[in-house]
Scaffold this motif. Structure first.
Motif, PDB file in Angstrom:
ATOM      1  N   PRO A  23       0.833  -1.206   0.000  1.00  0.00           N
ATOM      2  CA  PRO A  23       0.000   0.000   0.000  1.00  0.00           C
ATOM      3  C   PRO A  23       0.866   1.253   0.000  1.00  0.00           C
ATOM      4  CG  PRO A  23       0.042  -0.987   2.189  1.00  0.00           C
ATOM      5  CD  PRO A  23       0.721  -1.964   1.266  1.00  0.00           C
ATOM      6  N   GLY A  24       0.267   2.334  -0.430  1.00  0.00           N
ATOM      7  CA  GLY A  24       0.962   3.607  -0.385  1.00  0.00           C
ATOM      8  C   GLY A  24       0.691   4.320   0.925  1.00  0.00           C
ATOM      9  N   LEU A  25       1.664   5.094   1.356  1.00  0.00           N
ATOM     10  CA  LEU A  25       1.550   5.819   2.617  1.00  0.00           C
ATOM     11  C   LEU A  25       2.076   7.234   2.405  1.00  0.00           C
ATOM     12  CD1 LEU A  25       0.807   5.320   5.630  1.00  0.00           C
ATOM     13  CD2 LEU A  25       3.232   4.870   6.034  1.00  0.00           C
ATOM     14  N   LEU A  35      -3.732   6.944   3.477  1.00  0.00           N
ATOM     15  CA  LEU A  35      -3.402   5.564   3.139  1.00  0.00           C
ATOM     16  C   LEU A  35      -3.902   5.320   1.727  1.00  0.00           C
ATOM     17  CD1 LEU A  35      -4.574   3.775   6.425  1.00  0.00           C
ATOM     18  CD2 LEU A  35      -2.308   4.700   5.902  1.00  0.00           C
ATOM     19  N   SER A  37      -4.557   2.709  -1.120  1.00  0.00           N
ATOM     20  CA  SER A  37      -4.645   1.287  -1.420  1.00  0.00           C
ATOM     21  C   SER A  37      -5.473   0.981  -2.653  1.00  0.00           C
ATOM     22  CB  SER A  37      -5.256   0.531  -0.227  1.00  0.00           C
ATOM     23  OG  SER A  37      -6.528   1.077   0.104  1.00  0.00           O
ATOM     24  N   LEU A 383       4.589  -1.746   6.640  1.00  0.00           N
ATOM     25  CA  LEU A 383       3.825  -0.966   5.675  1.00  0.00           C
ATOM     26  C   LEU A 383       2.451  -1.582   5.450  1.00  0.00           C
ATOM     27  CD1 LEU A 383       4.054   1.519   3.887  1.00  0.00           C
ATOM     28  CD2 LEU A 383       5.084   0.092   2.124  1.00  0.00           C
ATOM     29  N   VAL A 384       2.404  -2.905   5.384  1.00  0.00           N
ATOM     30  CA  VAL A 384       1.122  -3.599   5.233  1.00  0.00           C
ATOM     31  C   VAL A 384       0.253  -3.392   6.475  1.00  0.00           C
ATOM     32  CG1 VAL A 384       0.041  -5.865   5.041  1.00  0.00           C
ATOM     33  CG2 VAL A 384       2.031  -5.308   3.622  1.00  0.00           C
ATOM     34  N   GLY A 387      -1.067   0.084   6.420  1.00  0.00           N
ATOM     35  CA  GLY A 387      -1.985   0.238   5.296  1.00  0.00           C
ATOM     36  C   GLY A 387      -3.348  -0.367   5.542  1.00  0.00           C
ATOM     37  N   GLU A 388      -3.419  -1.335   6.440  1.00  0.00           N
ATOM     38  CA  GLU A 388      -4.704  -1.983   6.744  1.00  0.00           C
ATOM     39  C   GLU A 388      -5.418  -1.342   7.925  1.00  0.00           C
ATOM     40  OE1 GLU A 388      -3.499  -5.979   7.369  1.00  0.00           O
ATOM     41  OE2 GLU A 388      -3.540  -6.509   5.225  1.00  0.00           O
ATOM     42  N   ARG A 390      -7.125   1.881   9.048  1.00  0.00           N
ATOM     43  CA  ARG A 390      -7.638   3.200   8.677  1.00  0.00           C
ATOM     44  C   ARG A 390      -7.549   4.192   9.824  1.00  0.00           C
ATOM     45  NH1 ARG A 390      -7.248   3.554   3.630  1.00  0.00           N
ATOM     46  NH2 ARG A 390      -8.361   5.531   3.886  1.00  0.00           N
ATOM     47  N   GLY A 425       5.843   3.266  -0.120  1.00  0.00           N
ATOM     48  CA  GLY A 425       5.038   2.140  -0.551  1.00  0.00           C
ATOM     49  C   GLY A 425       4.913   2.111  -2.064  1.00  0.00           C
ATOM     50  N   SER A 427       2.993   3.548  -4.074  1.00  0.00           N
ATOM     51  CA  SER A 427       2.806   4.871  -4.681  1.00  0.00           C
ATOM     52  C   SER A 427       4.107   5.659  -4.773  1.00  0.00           C
ATOM     53  CB  SER A 427       1.782   5.676  -3.881  1.00  0.00           C
ATOM     54  OG  SER A 427       0.554   4.988  -3.816  1.00  0.00           O
TER      55      SER A 427
END
Length: 476
Positions: A23-25, A35, A37, A383-384, A387-388, A390, A425, A427
């Protein structure tokens, strides 16, 4: 390639394999702002849109901006991979080269910067001692090698690095859409960069540590004019005074200025370029000798490549012409009022560039910095995890229960300076960032020459009753 150590390749990892793209951060002032995703990245686009409107816009490209085109890995290489790099470039490593390489890199896990450092140091020590050979290794495994052999291997590796930077790499297994359109991301990024700025703002200034010609090729495909510091047409020579020039449209009969030409920018290659060559020339009038840097056409070899190779002497090399002058231009650019620096694919591994950026952050309150890097902030599993979650939005990384890596970019991402933003991430890859750049708005920007040509073709096709080609919104 491009300057070794700029940024890590976008290599696949176990977390990425198991859960898909990371995911992007997006962090601003150390706070998690978004976040990313699902491709919805409006916060990033709004931030970039604001930065594109600052008075002085600077872009710093590192090697990470070329990884999707096959830019070579420079770390964790076996001796066999180093030798293959030489062969791919057309070199012919000898048995003596193999033995020297295994002696100076006995762990068989090489960092090309360290390897070149070792070879350079060995040759320098022998020269200082006035000896024609140098002993390497210890105990019964110690070997003596002629200095000429050490220098020859170093030269072969340098040449191989330069050859590997001819992108897109021949035979590289590029992922779609770059397998059929290698320069798409660069064209998209540059087109949106230029066309989103108001016409009355100064030209964007691009600085790059990369040796490759990808930026120039993308600008040529777009039809955008650019100033790269060279004068002349047939005999092109570096003349830094040309950075003080600009492009304007004039009335053909009176030669009076009508308006400033659209779509132009400045390009500075601070570590040299694949198409630069050096030569020592004597002035016809004064008979004084001076170093000239010339720009040559593809395939026109000869003379010495004008490149700063990744060695411990890299910073000292930047004190010489023309690098010192190009870095001075970077230093001047980041000290201006109302300035933004977009850092793409640069891993803050060059002390001489870091010093310019960090000192400017300390002394220039009107400087904003945006950094994009996919791997430098968090481990994949962290990062995962973020990313999960919220609920992580609005928190510092420490509050989100993850620890940043010990990298310069991670330190910037964790710092509580609202002028610094970091995108990491998936992105943070250049190919993804290009897609996240805000699309051209109604700011009075004009279409690129290629866009106008495509529109003319479409109108002519319509007039003939044939199906026109589909036009992309950004004409890239």
């Amino acid at each position: 390639m491009n300057d070794a150590g700029d940024s890590s390749p976008d290599a696949s990892t176990s977390a990425e394999d198991e859960k898909g793209p990371l995911p992007g951060l997006f962090l601003v002032g150390g706070v998690i702002k978004e976040l990313i995703s699902s491709g919805d990245a409006h916060v990033v686009r709004e931030h970039l849109s604001a930065l594109l409107q600052v008075h002085n816009l600077v872009v710093l490209f590192g090697s990470g901006a070329s990884f999707h085109l096959g830019s070579p890995q420079t770390r964790n290489l076996t001796n066999a991979q180093v030798l293959e790099l030489i062969r791919t470039a057309g070199g012919d490593p000898t048995d003596d080269d193999v033995e020297l390489l295994s002696t100076i890199n006995p762990s068989d896990n090489g960092d090309l910067e360290q390897l070149l450092n070792g070879l350079q140091l060995a040759a320098s020590l022998a020269k200082q001692a006035g000896q024609g050979s140098v002993a390497l290794g210890s105990g019964s495994s110690a070997r003596t090698f002629p200095v000429d052999q050490v220098n020859t291997l170093r030269s072969k590796i340098n040449r191989a690095l330069a050859a590997a930077c001819r992108l897109p790499a021949a035979g590289a297994n590029l992922v779609p859409p770059f397998d059929t359109d290698p320069l798409r991301a660069h064209r998209l990024f540059l087109a949106r960069l230029v066309r989103n700025r108001r016409a009355n703002l100064p030209r964007p200034r691009i600085f790059t540590t990369n040796y490759d010609l990808v930026i120039e090729q993308a600008l040529d495909e777009l039809g955008y004019p650019y100033i790269d510091g060279f004068s002349g047409t047939v005999d092109r020579r570096l003349n830094l005074a040309y950075y003080g020039l600009d492009f304007h449209r004039v009335e053909t009969t009176t030669q009076s200025v009508v308006a400033r030409a659209e779509g132009a920018l400045y390009l500075h290659k601070v570590h040299g370029s694949l198409n630069w060559r050096s030569s020592l020339e004597r002035d016809r009038a004064t008979q004084l000798e001076s170093l000239e840097v010339k720009q040559v056409t593809a395939g026109n070899e000869g003379d010495e490549l004008v490149l700063i190779y990744p060695t411990a002497a890299k910073e000292a090399d930047t004190l010489a012409y023309p690098y010192s002058d190009l870095l001075r231009l970077l230093g001047d650019a980041v000290q201006q009022e109302d300035t933004a620096v977009l850092v793409v694919g640069y891993g803050f591994a060059d002390a001489h560039i870091n010093r310019l950026l960090l000192r400017s952050l300390a002394t220039n309150p009107a400087l904003n910095v945006f950094v994009a890097d996919p791997k430098a902030v968090l481990a994949d599993e962290d990062l995962v995890t973020v990313g999960e979650n919220r609920d992580a939005v609005g928190l510092f990384l420490s509050e989100a229960g993850v620890a940043p890596k010990r990298t310069a970019i991670a330190a910037l991402a964790s710092g509580r300076d609202s002028r610094v933003a970091v995108l990491t991430g998936e992105s943070g890859k250049f190919s993804e960032l290009a897609e996240l750049m805000p699309e051209a708005g109604s700011l009075g920007n004009v279409s690129s020459p290629t866009a106008i040509a495509a529109l003319i073709d479409a109108l002519e096709s319509a007039a003939r009753g044939t199906t026109p080609a589909t036009l992309e919104s950004d004409s890239v």
